[in-house]
Write an enzyme that holds these catalytic residues in place. Sequence first.
Site, PDB file in Angstrom:
ATOM      1  N   CYS B  87      98.475  59.127  47.746  1.00 13.16           N
ATOM      2  CA  CYS B  87      99.445  58.201  48.351  1.00 13.16           C
ATOM      3  C   CYS B  87      98.710  57.129  49.166  1.00 13.16           C
ATOM      4  O   CYS B  87      97.988  56.321  48.596  1.00 13.16           O
ATOM      5  CB  CYS B  87     100.463  58.976  49.171  1.00 13.16           C
ATOM      6  SG  CYS B  87     101.965  58.042  49.501  1.00 13.16           S
ATOM      7  N   HIS B 195     102.272  63.572  45.530  1.00  8.10           N
ATOM      8  CA  HIS B 195     101.656  64.448  46.536  1.00  8.10           C
ATOM      9  C   HIS B 195     101.482  65.872  46.013  1.00  8.10           C
ATOM     10  O   HIS B 195     102.379  66.702  46.217  1.00  8.10           O
ATOM     11  CB  HIS B 195     102.554  64.508  47.774  1.00  8.10           C
ATOM     12  CG  HIS B 195     102.552  63.284  48.609  1.00  8.10           C
ATOM     13  ND1 HIS B 195     101.669  63.091  49.642  1.00  8.10           N
ATOM     14  CD2 HIS B 195     103.329  62.173  48.576  1.00  8.10           C
ATOM     15  CE1 HIS B 195     101.913  61.913  50.217  1.00  8.10           C
ATOM     16  NE2 HIS B 195     102.905  61.335  49.586  1.00  8.10           N
ATOM     17  N   GLU B 197      99.778  68.186  47.277  1.00  8.26           N
ATOM     18  CA  GLU B 197      99.747  69.132  48.412  1.00  8.26           C
ATOM     19  C   GLU B 197     101.147  69.503  48.881  1.00  8.26           C
ATOM     20  O   GLU B 197     101.319  70.442  49.655  1.00  8.26           O
ATOM     21  CB  GLU B 197      98.910  68.542  49.563  1.00  8.26           C
ATOM     22  CG  GLU B 197      99.610  67.522  50.449  1.00  8.26           C
ATOM     23  CD  GLU B 197      99.714  66.119  49.835  1.00  8.26           C
ATOM     24  OE1 GLU B 197      99.350  65.942  48.654  1.00  8.26           O
ATOM     25  OE2 GLU B 197     100.171  65.199  50.550  1.00  8.26           O
TER      26      GLU B 197
END
Lengths: 86, 225
Positions: B87, B195, B197
């Site tokens: 990002c 993302h 994560e």
Amino acid sequence: MGISMKIRIFVTLKNGVLDPQGKAIHHALDGLGFSGVNDVRSGRLIEMDVEDNVSDDDIDAMCKKLLANMVIENYRVEKLPESVPA
Amino acid sequence: MKSAVITFPGSNCDRDMAVAIEKISGQSPARVWHGDTSLSENYDLIAVPGGFSYGDYLRSGAMAARSPIMQSVVKAAESGTAILGVCNGFQILTEALLLPGALMRNSGIDFVCREVPLIVENDSSRFTSAYEKGEKIIIPVAHHDGNYFASEDELDRLEGEGRVAFRYAESVNGSARDIAGILNAKGNVLGMMPHPERHVENLQGGTDGVRIFESLTKTLLETAG
């Protein structure tokens, strides 16, 4: 003490790079009833006060290294005539 | 896996990134502050997390890319360290010229925050080897400037060299050729807007992000072994 000068740097998107913000502004102008606007491109104006011993090459380097992203943007430097003694 | 997560003023995914790396690799990453001028160790992985570094002033990622620590990250990238930018991290890596192109305002103007389907386009990099080419995965996005732009020549080069890692399976932000993530020429730098994560355990709604970190861990074990 040196003389300082005021410069303006206009950063604009390169031709062919889509400008969603310009499009939205255009759309809003249409919505307000303004006619005759063919296209809107938005950009950024940076004003700087610099010592007059700062060279044009230095200013170019500032633009290329930070102020503009050369992948998508162009820049134009304008020196203001009313530069005054510091 | 010895890793580090860089934190800039305005980063907000650094902790999520650190938690994901620790969960999957079993080793806690070092946390590195933006003002540090050097990386104290040789890391296997440096993660540049998401957020709004420096308030997105000037351009998203522009200020962070010129911060002291990024000079060290660029050197680490040149010496072959794996660099993962997610990002805002992707934006920072393009601004630092570690990856080609630029990330512009989403074509629909709006901030996009939702889970999106991605197609895995590269399953041979050290970041993506645990996926299968052509596989559809779900990873969340949350960004305002994710509209990938590069010249047609550059896009052709990325595609020709297999450096498009992930592609959006539906229209998300106006990205050229629906590109969601790209690799550098050496294959040790990955930048992606989604993302991973944020999808590493079921509580988060999915686990399709896990294999990024599994790929990295596995590749490092192989090269070490």
